[in-house]
Design a protein around this motif. Structure first.
Motif, mmCIF file in Angstrom:
data_model
loop_
_atom_site.group_PDB
_atom_site.id
_atom_site.type_symbol
_atom_site.label_atom_id
_atom_site.label_comp_id
_atom_site.label_asym_id
_atom_site.label_seq_id
_atom_site.Cartn_x
_atom_site.Cartn_y
_atom_site.Cartn_z
ATOM 1 N N ASP A 546 -6.143 30.802 -20.297
ATOM 2 C CA ASP A 546 -5.759 32.137 -19.918
ATOM 3 C C ASP A 546 -4.602 33.344 -21.118
ATOM 4 O O ASP A 546 -3.224 33.033 -21.186
ATOM 5 C CB ASP A 546 -5.272 32.278 -18.628
ATOM 6 C CG ASP A 546 -6.880 31.925 -17.600
ATOM 7 O OD1 ASP A 546 -7.532 32.258 -18.179
ATOM 8 O OD2 ASP A 546 -6.776 30.636 -16.568
ATOM 9 N N ILE A 547 -5.162 34.581 -20.936
ATOM 10 C CA ILE A 547 -3.913 35.388 -21.664
ATOM 11 C C ILE A 547 -3.796 36.576 -20.362
ATOM 12 O O ILE A 547 -4.617 36.656 -19.246
ATOM 13 C CB ILE A 547 -4.298 36.890 -22.537
ATOM 14 C CG1 ILE A 547 -5.151 35.881 -23.494
ATOM 15 C CG2 ILE A 547 -3.911 37.432 -22.950
ATOM 16 C CD1 ILE A 547 -4.027 35.042 -24.401
ATOM 17 N N LEU A 548 -2.214 36.292 -19.891
ATOM 18 C CA LEU A 548 -1.998 37.094 -18.587
ATOM 19 C C LEU A 548 -1.377 38.147 -18.863
ATOM 20 O O LEU A 548 -0.500 38.534 -20.198
ATOM 21 C CB LEU A 548 -0.754 36.050 -17.395
ATOM 22 C CG LEU A 548 -1.626 34.842 -17.097
ATOM 23 C CD1 LEU A 548 -0.349 34.476 -16.275
ATOM 24 C CD2 LEU A 548 -2.652 35.258 -16.628
ATOM 25 N N LEU A 549 -1.456 39.520 -18.560
ATOM 26 C CA LEU A 549 -0.302 40.490 -18.513
ATOM 27 C C LEU A 549 0.275 41.219 -17.434
ATOM 28 O O LEU A 549 -0.232 41.344 -16.349
ATOM 29 C CB LEU A 549 -2.067 42.123 -19.217
ATOM 30 C CG LEU A 549 -1.997 41.757 -20.424
ATOM 31 C CD1 LEU A 549 -3.096 43.376 -20.718
ATOM 32 C CD2 LEU A 549 -1.554 41.366 -21.564
ATOM 33 N N ASN A 550 1.733 40.783 -17.670
ATOM 34 C CA ASN A 550 2.404 41.517 -15.857
ATOM 35 C C ASN A 550 1.772 40.265 -15.185
ATOM 36 O O ASN A 550 1.865 40.305 -14.409
ATOM 37 C CB ASN A 550 1.985 42.696 -15.640
ATOM 38 C CG ASN A 550 3.410 43.575 -16.387
ATOM 39 O OD1 ASN A 550 3.985 43.105 -17.364
ATOM 40 N ND2 ASN A 550 3.444 45.012 -16.378
ATOM 41 N N GLY A 551 1.552 39.233 -15.197
ATOM 42 C CA GLY A 551 1.222 38.410 -14.532
ATOM 43 C C GLY A 551 -0.753 38.091 -14.129
ATOM 44 O O GLY A 551 -0.586 37.268 -13.258
ATOM 45 N N ASN A 552 -1.134 39.259 -14.397
ATOM 46 C CA ASN A 552 -2.307 39.155 -14.439
ATOM 47 C C ASN A 552 -3.636 39.105 -15.272
ATOM 48 O O ASN A 552 -3.590 38.873 -16.243
ATOM 49 C CB ASN A 552 -2.839 41.132 -13.884
ATOM 50 C CG ASN A 552 -1.896 41.443 -13.188
ATOM 51 O OD1 ASN A 552 -1.764 41.234 -11.790
ATOM 52 N ND2 ASN A 552 -1.369 42.384 -12.877
ATOM 53 N N PRO A 553 -4.684 38.662 -15.210
ATOM 54 C CA PRO A 553 -5.672 37.545 -15.997
ATOM 55 C C PRO A 553 -6.125 38.575 -16.619
ATOM 56 O O PRO A 553 -6.821 38.695 -16.086
ATOM 57 C CB PRO A 553 -5.709 36.009 -15.305
ATOM 58 C CG PRO A 553 -5.924 36.751 -13.948
ATOM 59 C CD PRO A 553 -4.557 37.627 -13.843
ATOM 60 N N VAL A 554 -6.494 39.041 -18.045
ATOM 61 C CA VAL A 554 -6.974 39.294 -18.595
ATOM 62 C C VAL A 554 -8.731 38.466 -19.176
ATOM 63 O O VAL A 554 -8.786 37.763 -19.836
ATOM 64 C CB VAL A 554 -6.454 39.923 -20.273
ATOM 65 C CG1 VAL A 554 -7.745 40.253 -20.786
ATOM 66 C CG2 VAL A 554 -5.853 40.474 -19.631
ATOM 67 N N GLU A 555 -9.608 38.728 -18.376
ATOM 68 C CA GLU A 555 -10.696 37.540 -18.202
ATOM 69 C C GLU A 555 -11.812 37.616 -19.663
ATOM 70 O O GLU A 555 -11.973 36.582 -19.914
ATOM 71 C CB GLU A 555 -12.134 38.251 -16.941
ATOM 72 C CG GLU A 555 -13.108 37.123 -16.721
ATOM 73 C CD GLU A 555 -13.722 37.593 -15.290
ATOM 74 O OE1 GLU A 555 -15.057 37.467 -15.916
ATOM 75 O OE2 GLU A 555 -13.504 38.280 -14.509
ATOM 76 N N GLU A 556 -11.864 39.001 -20.251
ATOM 77 C CA GLU A 556 -12.062 39.103 -21.614
ATOM 78 C C GLU A 556 -11.845 38.264 -22.388
ATOM 79 O O GLU A 556 -12.257 38.328 -23.230
ATOM 80 C CB GLU A 556 -11.942 40.495 -21.822
ATOM 81 C CG GLU A 556 -13.138 41.266 -20.567
ATOM 82 C CD GLU A 556 -11.928 42.111 -20.159
ATOM 83 O OE1 GLU A 556 -10.970 42.906 -20.117
ATOM 84 O OE2 GLU A 556 -11.499 41.283 -18.712
ATOM 85 N N LEU A 557 -9.939 37.817 -22.715
ATOM 86 C CA LEU A 557 -9.446 36.668 -23.855
ATOM 87 C C LEU A 557 -9.116 35.276 -22.820
ATOM 88 O O LEU A 557 -8.803 34.796 -24.371
ATOM 89 C CB LEU A 557 -8.197 37.567 -23.801
ATOM 90 C CG LEU A 557 -8.321 39.060 -24.642
ATOM 91 C CD1 LEU A 557 -7.115 39.725 -24.831
ATOM 92 C CD2 LEU A 557 -8.773 39.102 -25.790
ATOM 93 N N ALA A 558 -10.204 34.940 -21.630
ATOM 94 C CA ALA A 558 -9.378 33.681 -21.880
ATOM 95 C C ALA A 558 -10.733 32.951 -22.657
ATOM 96 O O ALA A 558 -11.875 33.742 -23.683
ATOM 97 C CB ALA A 558 -10.291 33.439 -20.084
ATOM 98 N N THR A 559 -9.853 31.608 -23.268
ATOM 99 C CA THR A 559 -10.542 30.868 -24.185
ATOM 100 C C THR A 559 -11.230 29.760 -23.589
ATOM 101 O O THR A 559 -9.692 29.407 -22.719
ATOM 102 C CB THR A 559 -10.388 31.222 -25.743
ATOM 103 O OG1 THR A 559 -8.867 30.988 -26.038
ATOM 104 C CG2 THR A 559 -9.769 32.673 -26.403
ATOM 105 N N ILE A 560 -11.971 28.487 -24.512
ATOM 106 C CA ILE A 560 -11.889 27.183 -24.547
ATOM 107 C C ILE A 560 -10.780 27.132 -25.795
ATOM 108 O O ILE A 560 -12.357 27.496 -26.578
ATOM 109 C CB ILE A 560 -13.238 27.066 -24.043
ATOM 110 C CG1 ILE A 560 -13.957 27.517 -22.595
ATOM 111 C CG2 ILE A 560 -13.088 26.192 -23.936
ATOM 112 C CD1 ILE A 560 -15.202 27.488 -22.426
ATOM 113 N N ILE A 561 -10.312 26.076 -26.294
ATOM 114 C CA ILE A 561 -9.757 25.788 -27.201
ATOM 115 C C ILE A 561 -9.424 23.945 -26.679
ATOM 116 O O ILE A 561 -9.889 23.514 -25.582
ATOM 117 C CB ILE A 561 -8.796 26.081 -26.999
ATOM 118 C CG1 ILE A 561 -7.536 26.304 -26.783
ATOM 119 C CG2 ILE A 561 -8.994 27.895 -27.797
ATOM 120 C CD1 ILE A 561 -6.355 27.054 -27.009
#
Length: 660
Positions: A546-561
């Motif tokens: 997950d990518i968090l901006l100020n602790g809030n996850p950005v759903e569109e940038l979540a990736t499976i790697i």
């Protein structure tokens, strides 16, 4: 008196000739307007062609196939000119590339057809040409086009030689058992080496050198010889007019005024205006309003006969009614449906959402019409907490996704939010509760939000592709290193000639989906080419980041790697986001997280006003008081402030190469 004067003027205008230079245009032209008058005149002025003069044995249906930029569309232009289908002018450049996106990018995206009339040794022939795309992302267009043909022209660049997509397209035609005419194009170039290319064709495709035709499509050299080869080598369609009507819908477009326009290939019988036809897919009945051929513009005809390719308008108002691969037959004369097309398998998935939810219905309508014209896109309803209602779309590649988004903007004036592209993973569930919930033990994951926890999964599977790379031998070292970085496994290595090598690798799809092609082109100075085909699934150690901006996850940038690449990818994404997101009046913490564990962080500093500028000397406590008050304000702002990621940031962030 004034009223009588106006009435007299109106009658005078009513009887006056049409200013649109249309002698057959009936009055009253002022009521409809000159534009409408011209349209009426042009539709009435078109003489309907009699297609009965072209029996099945005088018909040749063929496609032009090649790698990107090997001269397919230029050859199509010369064929159209030589047969008199279009006037010979300097403006004839990629005449069949009608879409704005094709003109801008200089590539063919949609297969386009045109009917040519050619006299050979005193006999009139009808040649139905289909110009196809060359990029791997549009290979579905090629396979569809080949279903309406009996032969192909395989174009190879005399300078570049055989490329990856040349090999892929050859095997598509070979498997369909079509006649193949090899053509070596661009012999007018300074560095052209047609002898070397002919040897490559003989070695790889087992086609004798003497069967190759050397041409320059740009200058028109030897193009007439190609037409003669088409008539001699390509067999006529195996069908009869006496058979019941059997028509294959191989493409379709939507017109706001006339409904669905279906491109059809007749495999039996004949069709004309007034016929009652039935769709084998929907079982709905229609009355034919118009039939004709494409030259390349629509040219109405009295009838279409077996073996011919043309268009049909039958009052289909809904975009779902004209399924590509459908069979049409006459009412009360049912036939066995044609096999249609192999269902396409999407390689890349992305979420698409309207910028404003009030535009949802307009975007839905635009998507339906565009997917009618591009049936390789799969559409599933989806919703996001942050972005609202939308769709999860499946594409054949990243270029396909970018072109689809560009067509939405240009043709339908739709602005959308596209999420990060992902590939379809699979998970073998071990949790009885989840197996009961999904109804099966193996599930497909196309949205990272649905990624199940590791505790409830026995193993994860990732999609793989068999990639073919054709490159000059001096770049082999760099390309092998690139493939190893992408976790690829080498399967084969073959020297096509003394200068070019063909490599085969088994790649995890997620490693090549974003920018592998760009990197490959950079490493090889643009000379290497790449093509891939599906190779099933393999076990992999996958995690969700997950990518968090100020602790809030950005759903569109979540990736499976893959677990091995988690830290490097997380650090890279945070750095790119720091460069992409505009600075705010408060500090932004950009973090990459796996579950609760933060693996990378970047801080985007806030804009700051110099609050101590007014302090000229004095007590230090005054300065400290002002700075403390500013810090408290920033802290409050950070709590209530929202960070918006720009719409175009998602693909830009995922491109692994920094913009030069």
């Amino acid at each position: 008196m004034a009223l009588a004067g106006r009435t007299a003027m109106w009658w005078a205008r009513l009887r006056s000739p049409c200013p649109a230079a249309a002698p057959r245009c009936p009055p009253p032209w002022p009521l409809a307007g000159p534009v409408a008058c011209q349209r009426l005149y042009s539709s009435r002025g078109k003489e309907k062609l009699d297609m009965s003069t072209y029996p099945v044995e005088n018909i040749r249906n063929f496609s032009i196939i090649a790698h990107v930029d090997h001269g397919k569309s230029t050859l199509a232009d010369r064929l159209l000119e030589i047969t008199g289908t279009i006037a010979k002018t300097d403006r004839n450049k990629q005449v069949l590339d009608k879409l704005q996106v094709e003109r801008e990018r200089g590539i063919t995206v949609k297969a386009q057809s045109a009917s040519l009339f050619y006299n050979h040794e005193g006999v009139n022939y009808l040649l139905n040409l289909i110009d196809t795309p060359g990029h791997v992302d549009f290979s579905y267009e090629v396979s569809r086009s080949l279903s309406a043909c009996q032969g192909v022209i395989l174009v190879v660049d005399a300078n570049e030689g055989i490329q990856a997509q040349t090999v892929a397209n050859f095997y598509l035609a070979f498997e369909a058992q079509l006649a193949i005419i090899p053509v070596v194009n661009k012999i007018d170039l300074k560095n052209a080496d047609p002898e070397r290319v002919e040897k490559q064709i003989e070695k790889l495709f087992d086609i004798p050198i003497d069967e190759c035709v050397r041409i320059s499509a740009k200058q028109g050299t030897n193009v007439e010889k190609v037409l003669q080869k088409i008539i001699e080598k390509i067999p006529p369609p195996q069908c009869h007019t006496a058979d019941p009507l059997k028509a294959l819908v191989f493409d379709s477009t939507f017109d706001h005024y006339r409904g669905v326009i279906a491109n059809i290939a007749l495999f039996g019988g004949e069709i004309q205006k007034g016929h009652k036809i039935v769709s084998a897919h929907t079982r709905k009945r229609y009355e034919v309003n118009e039939v004709g051929i494409l030259t390349p513009n629509e040219q109405p005809t009295h009838k279409l006969y077996a073996g011919q390719v043309g268009y049909l308008i039958a009052g289909m108002k809904e975009v779902t009614e004209a399924q590509i691969g459908d069979t049409l037959f006459l009412y009360k004369q049912p036939v066995e449906p044609l096999p249609g097309f192999k269902s396409v398998k999407p390689m890349v998935f992305a979420g698409m959402y309207p910028v404003d939810q009030t535009e949802y219905n307009n975007l839905k309508s635009a998507l339906e019409r565009l997917t009618l014209n591009d049936s390789s896109v799969t559409v599933h309803r989806d919703s996001s907490l942050a972005l609202g209602a939308g769709w999860r779309l499946g594409f054949l590649g990243l270029l396909h996704m970018e072109v689809f988004n560009q067509r939405l903007e240009q043709e339908y004036n739709m602005s959308v939010i596209l999420t990060a592209p992902t590939v379809p993973y699979k998970a073998i569930l071990s949790s009885a509760k989840l197996i009961k919930e999904y109804g099966k033990a193996e599930i497909t994951i196309i949205n990272p939000a649905q990624f199940p926890d590791k505790l409830s999964v026995s193993e994860y599977l990732e999609p793989t592709v068999l990639g073919t790379i054709v490159t000059p031998h001096e770049y082999i070292g760099k390309i092998i290193a690139l493939c190893q970085d992408c976790r690829a496994v080498q399967k084969d290595m073959l020297y096509i000639d003394e200068r070019r090598v063909m490599l085969k690798y088994l790649f995890p799809l997620n490693e090549i989906v974003v920018d592998f092609y760009d990197t490959l082109k950079s490493l090889s100075s643009g000379y290497a080419s790449f093509d891939y085909e599906d190779a099933g699934y393999q076990t992999a150690d996958l995690i969700k980041m997950d990518i968090l901006l100020n602790g809030n996850p950005v759903e569109e940038l979540a990736t499976i790697i893959h677990n091995d690449k988690a830290y490097a990818t997380g650090k890279f994404l945070c750095e790119r986001l720091k460069d992409t997101i505009p600075r705010q009046l408060f500090e932004i913490a950009i973090q990459a997280a796996i579950g609760k564990k933060i693996i990378a962080r970047e801080t985007l500093k806030a804009y700051r006003k110099n609050v101590v500028a007014k302090c000229y000397g004095g007590d230090i406590t005054r300065r400290m008081k002002l700075l403390k008050r500013q810090a408290e304000g920033k802290k409050l702002m950070r709590k209530i402030g929202n960070v918006e990621v720009p719409r175009d940031a998602f693909i830009r962030v995922l491109k692994r190469q920094t913009d030069k």
